[in-house]
Design a protein around this motif. Structure first.
Motif, short mmCIF file in Angstrom:
data_model
loop_
_atom_site.label_atom_id
_atom_site.label_comp_id
_atom_site.label_asym_id
_atom_site.label_seq_id
_atom_site.Cartn_x
_atom_site.Cartn_y
_atom_site.Cartn_z
N ILE A 64 0.83 -1.19 0.00
CA ILE A 64 0.00 0.00 0.00
C ILE A 64 0.88 1.25 0.00
N ALA A 109 -8.63 0.59 -15.83
CA ALA A 109 -8.55 -0.84 -15.51
C ALA A 109 -7.24 -1.43 -16.04
N PRO A 127 -3.35 -12.06 -4.00
CA PRO A 127 -4.54 -11.23 -3.78
C PRO A 127 -4.14 -9.79 -3.47
N SER A 130 -3.21 -7.37 -6.68
CA SER A 130 -4.36 -6.84 -7.41
C SER A 130 -5.19 -5.90 -6.54
N LEU A 131 -5.34 -6.26 -5.28
CA LEU A 131 -6.18 -5.44 -4.40
C LEU A 131 -5.59 -4.06 -4.18
N THR A 132 -4.31 -3.99 -3.92
CA THR A 132 -3.70 -2.67 -3.73
C THR A 132 -3.73 -1.86 -5.01
N GLU A 134 -6.09 -2.05 -7.37
CA GLU A 134 -7.47 -1.58 -7.53
C GLU A 134 -7.75 -0.45 -6.53
N LEU A 135 -7.23 -0.59 -5.34
CA LEU A 135 -7.39 0.45 -4.32
C LEU A 135 -6.80 1.76 -4.80
N ALA A 138 -9.03 3.19 -7.48
CA ALA A 138 -10.29 3.65 -6.89
C ALA A 138 -10.09 4.99 -6.19
N ALA A 139 -9.04 5.09 -5.39
CA ALA A 139 -8.75 6.34 -4.69
C ALA A 139 -8.52 7.47 -5.70
N ILE A 167 -10.73 5.63 2.81
CA ILE A 167 -10.71 4.17 2.71
C ILE A 167 -10.30 3.56 4.04
N ALA A 168 -9.24 4.10 4.62
CA ALA A 168 -8.77 3.57 5.90
C ALA A 168 -9.86 3.67 6.96
N ALA A 170 -13.07 3.78 6.45
CA ALA A 170 -14.23 2.95 6.13
C ALA A 170 -14.03 1.50 6.58
N VAL A 171 -12.82 0.99 6.38
CA VAL A 171 -12.60 -0.43 6.70
C VAL A 171 -12.11 -0.63 8.12
#
Lengths: 172, 172
Positions: A64, A109, A127, A130-132, A134-135, A138-139, A167-168, A170-171
């Motif tokens: 991140i 994308a 995982p 890809s997740l970071t 997409e994060l 998104a940000a 984001i931080a 929210a989760v």
DNA sequence: GTCGTAATGACAGTTACTGACATCACTGTA
DNA sequence: TACAGTGATGTCAGTAACTGTCATTACGAC
């Protein structure tokens, strides 16, 4: 951009664009893959801005952290390079047409996929890679959308930071 | 799908599809907005699956909680309704063509926008509404991509949970 | 001055998509 | 049963985005 703002994107034919630029329709398609592509930066712009910094991040930087740093430098470049008013004018056109919006998210994308690959290249497992990625996108997307909104005066950098904090929070 | 898997998407003309389905090219375009649209569910499928649950979430549910619940029910529906093998076959075709990939991410972006609107409808303030919506779609996209990958056996629900945990771990 | 290379023009052709109108199947009603 | 109305489909012509091919032109190396 001139023609698009005057009559709109759909009412402008590529024959119009070519004539206005003083060249042939065929030549237009040698420079741009299709009609929409005129509104997107050519070359390695996105790559240099988003994936290169991630690929070059030192090993002791967290996944991140790598995308956070990339976002910070990308923000600085974007505030300067195309400028906010240019971005607003372009965004108005893109937002006016579904095909252009589709291309825009498609490009992002693609950038996300490249960032994920860069993360994997630095040893990040799947995982998370890809997740970071997409994060990150998104940000950026949310921040950019607000940056070009009418009446918004805060800098892109501030808005991106706010996205990441959001984001931080929210989760949490 | 038959024609696309046989000769590929680009080598299949709309006239081919229409003939194979026993109708006219014109009629095809009365049912589908364009050629790509045949590969995407009609009606309110996405809406029912993703945004309706968010809009209907009780007030005491947090923004991230609302999308988490929606993802859980969406996963259950998708495992049953189109089925994993159907999803794989469709995904192979979509992944083989840039235009189709673009349409896919475009659809998901539209869903994200609708989720954000639903969040706003439940009183969620703006950066959080869009960010949780994008988070939801990001988690889904990554999980879905793994779900249809060759050799993967875990359920979509499991993979989505893993996505959400991965996000939480990344930003921690 | 000439040769090679890359960019452009010219032109024909395919395909996705649209508008307009005619036709046909189907449903409710006298 | 006859008939009017409605919606789906067929037919046809047309536009505009792209593509392949070949000729032409501009330009730099030698």
């Amino acid at each position: 951009m001139e023609l698009f703002t005057e009559r709109g994107y759909e009412q402008t034919t590529v024959a119009d664009i070519a004539a206005h630029a003083g060249l042939t329709e065929r030549t237009f398609f040698r420079h741009f893959a299709d009609k929409r592509e005129v509104l997107f930066p050519v070359g390695t712009w996105f790559h240099d801005l988003f994936v290169e910094p991630v690929a070059a991040a030192p090993d002791d930087i967290s996944p991140i952290g790598a995308v956070t740093r990339a976002l910070a430098t990308a923000a600085k470049t974007m505030e300067a390079e195309p400028g906010r008013e240019n971005a607003r004018a372009r965004h108005r056109i893109v937002a006016s047409n579904p095909d252009l919006l589709e291309r825009e998210v498609g490009k992002l994308a693609g950038v996300a996929a490249a960032i994920a690959a860069a993360q994997r290249g630095r040893g990040v497992e799947e995982p998370a890679a890809s997740l970071t990625a997409e994060l990150c996108i998104a940000a950026f997307r949310v921040a950019f959308e607000r940056w070009v909104a009418d009446g918004e005066t805060r800098s892109l950098g501030e808005l991106i930071e706010e996205s990441l904090e959001g984001i931080a929070a929210a989760v949490a």
